[in-house]
Motif scaffolding. Structure first.
Motif, mmCIF file in Angstrom:
data_model
loop_
_atom_site.group_PDB
_atom_site.id
_atom_site.type_symbol
_atom_site.label_atom_id
_atom_site.label_comp_id
_atom_site.label_asym_id
_atom_site.label_seq_id
_atom_site.Cartn_x
_atom_site.Cartn_y
_atom_site.Cartn_z
ATOM 1 N N GLY A 79 -3.347 -24.772 50.439
ATOM 2 C CA GLY A 79 -3.519 -26.216 50.552
ATOM 3 C C GLY A 79 -3.338 -26.963 49.249
ATOM 4 N N GLN A 80 -2.672 -26.351 48.273
ATOM 5 C CA GLN A 80 -2.524 -26.963 46.958
ATOM 6 C C GLN A 80 -1.088 -27.428 46.720
ATOM 7 O OE1 GLN A 80 -5.466 -27.420 45.408
ATOM 8 N NE2 GLN A 80 -6.238 -26.331 47.217
ATOM 9 N N ILE A 81 -0.944 -28.320 45.736
ATOM 10 C CA ILE A 81 0.359 -28.817 45.321
ATOM 11 C C ILE A 81 0.490 -28.572 43.823
ATOM 12 C CG2 ILE A 81 1.916 -30.802 45.170
ATOM 13 C CD1 ILE A 81 0.217 -32.108 47.395
ATOM 14 N N PHE A 82 1.504 -27.808 43.451
ATOM 15 C CA PHE A 82 1.761 -27.519 42.051
ATOM 16 C C PHE A 82 3.092 -28.131 41.640
ATOM 17 C CE2 PHE A 82 -0.741 -24.032 43.789
ATOM 18 C CZ PHE A 82 -1.783 -23.923 42.868
ATOM 19 N N ALA A 83 3.151 -28.655 40.436
ATOM 20 C CA ALA A 83 4.421 -29.069 39.853
ATOM 21 C C ALA A 83 4.756 -28.111 38.729
ATOM 22 C CB ALA A 83 4.342 -30.499 39.329
ATOM 23 N N ILE A 97 2.900 -25.990 34.051
ATOM 24 C CA ILE A 97 2.472 -25.970 35.451
ATOM 25 C C ILE A 97 1.383 -27.020 35.615
ATOM 26 C CG2 ILE A 97 1.372 -24.636 37.285
ATOM 27 C CD1 ILE A 97 2.543 -22.122 36.068
ATOM 28 N N PHE A 98 1.524 -27.858 36.637
ATOM 29 C CA PHE A 98 0.545 -28.897 36.914
ATOM 30 C C PHE A 98 -0.075 -28.667 38.282
ATOM 31 C CE2 PHE A 98 3.946 -30.646 34.358
ATOM 32 C CZ PHE A 98 3.300 -31.362 33.360
ATOM 33 N N LEU A 99 -1.372 -28.869 38.389
ATOM 34 C CA LEU A 99 -2.021 -28.996 39.686
ATOM 35 C C LEU A 99 -2.042 -30.480 40.010
ATOM 36 C CD1 LEU A 99 -3.608 -27.840 42.096
ATOM 37 C CD2 LEU A 99 -5.700 -28.167 40.740
ATOM 38 N N ILE A 102 5.302 -26.642 46.056
ATOM 39 C CA ILE A 102 5.782 -26.747 44.675
ATOM 40 C C ILE A 102 6.592 -28.023 44.557
ATOM 41 C CG2 ILE A 102 7.235 -25.748 42.872
ATOM 42 C CD1 ILE A 102 6.749 -23.011 44.106
ATOM 43 N N SER A 103 6.295 -28.798 43.540
ATOM 44 C CA SER A 103 7.116 -29.956 43.190
ATOM 45 C C SER A 103 7.937 -29.554 41.971
ATOM 46 C CB SER A 103 6.223 -31.170 42.880
ATOM 47 O OG SER A 103 7.020 -32.276 42.509
#
Length: 304
Positions: free
Chosen positions: A244-248, A254-256, A193-194
């Motif tokens: 293996g994902q990055i979310f903001a 919510i952003f991928l 998570i960012s």
């Protein structure tokens, strides 16, 4: 409270305040039992107040949840093993780890002291490795588990005066991907998570100019509880097929986030020379170059 998380046990590091506290409280509200880890240091990592973790535990228990405090340092591998041992000794299991602990020692790169570099890398990057590695044998043995790591747009996009923090946070994104790849065999997930949220760490951002003050004013509207619900989701079986994902998370958005992949390519049968790179390759690539932007310029609109 969700039925599937009623017996789950989650470790949250840096949970004595800010985003970490919000995550710990939301985990407990969702039915998980929580190991609240915090040294109670200042934003820069100085000092110690071991009552910070216990205060969060008391708040969870007052609301009918179950939690235990831990005050070991994530920057020390033995401390990390003690954090995981606290979960196993107290609750007899471990289902998820949220690597949230962090400090800031901002300085322009040409003025940054090696100690300022090392302190931030030790807590963020080494700390994330230490706690994740300490939990790995438990997850491997039970063939389940989830990691949630905190990265930052300071690393994913860039910010001035944060070479240590940016390097650590981009390293965490790579570490998360490696964990996801290596631990998939054991049904273990790893995501990042960012976060955009007002906290003590963001509270250290300079406000010397009107532009800086305006940015901070926007950030104040993004409360840590917005981040917490994403962490609860990723730590639970609701996210069983997400790894293996990055979310903001920015307010109610919510952003991928993208991950590095090739953008353009050029082939030259006879090979390349410095002159041919300058005359052919770079002009062809230049429209796809990234600008020297900071994260506040990329996320330039008001949070919603």
């Amino acid at each position: 409270m969700s039925q599937e998380s009623e017996q789950r046990v989650v470790v949250v590091t840096g949970a004595g305040g800010g985003i970490g506290k919000a995550i710990a409280l939301e985990m407990a509200a969702d039915g998980a039992r929580v190991v609240v880890n915090d040294l109670g240091t200042s934003v820069s990592g100085d000092g110690s107040d071991q009552s910070a973790a216990q205060a969060v535990v008391d708040e969870i228990k007052a609301s009918g949840g179950d939690a235990v405090a831990n005050t070991d340092s994530v920057a020390d591998y033995r401390g990390a093993t003690n954090i995981i041992a606290t979960a196993m000794d107290t609750f007899g299991r471990l289902d998820a780890v949220v690597n949230n602990a962090g400090i800031l020692r901002d300085r322009m790169f040409h003025k940054m002291d090696p100690d300022e570099w090392k302190a931030v890398i030790d807590v963020h990057l080494h700390g994330t490795f230490n706690v994740s590695r300490a939990a790995a044998p438990v997850f491997r043995e039970q063939k389940s588990g989830a990691y949630v790591h905190m990265t930052s747009t300071s690393g994913l996009v860039g910010n001035r005066g944060q070479a240590n923090y940016s390097a650590a946070k981009l390293g965490i994104a790579a570490l998360s991907k490696s964990i996801a790849l290596d631990m998939a065999l054991f049904n273990v997930r790893s995501n990042c998570i960012s976060p955009f949220a007002w906290s003590r760490m963001i509270g250290a951002i300079p406000t010397d100019t009107p532009e800086q003050q305006a940015r901070v004013d926007k950030l104040k509207s993004m409360t840590p509880d917005k981040i917490a619900v994403m962490a609860v989701y990723l730590a639970s079986q609701r996210a069983a097929d997400v790894s293996g994902q990055i979310f903001a998370v920015r307010g109610n958005e919510i952003f991928l986030m993208s991950q590095s992949r090739p953008l353009r390519s050029m082939h030259r049968g006879e090979g390349w020379s410095p002159d041919s790179i300058a005359s052919h390759a770079i002009p062809a690539f230049k429209n796809d170059f990234y600008d020297l932007e900071v994260s506040g310029e990329v996320f330039s609109w008001d949070p919603v």
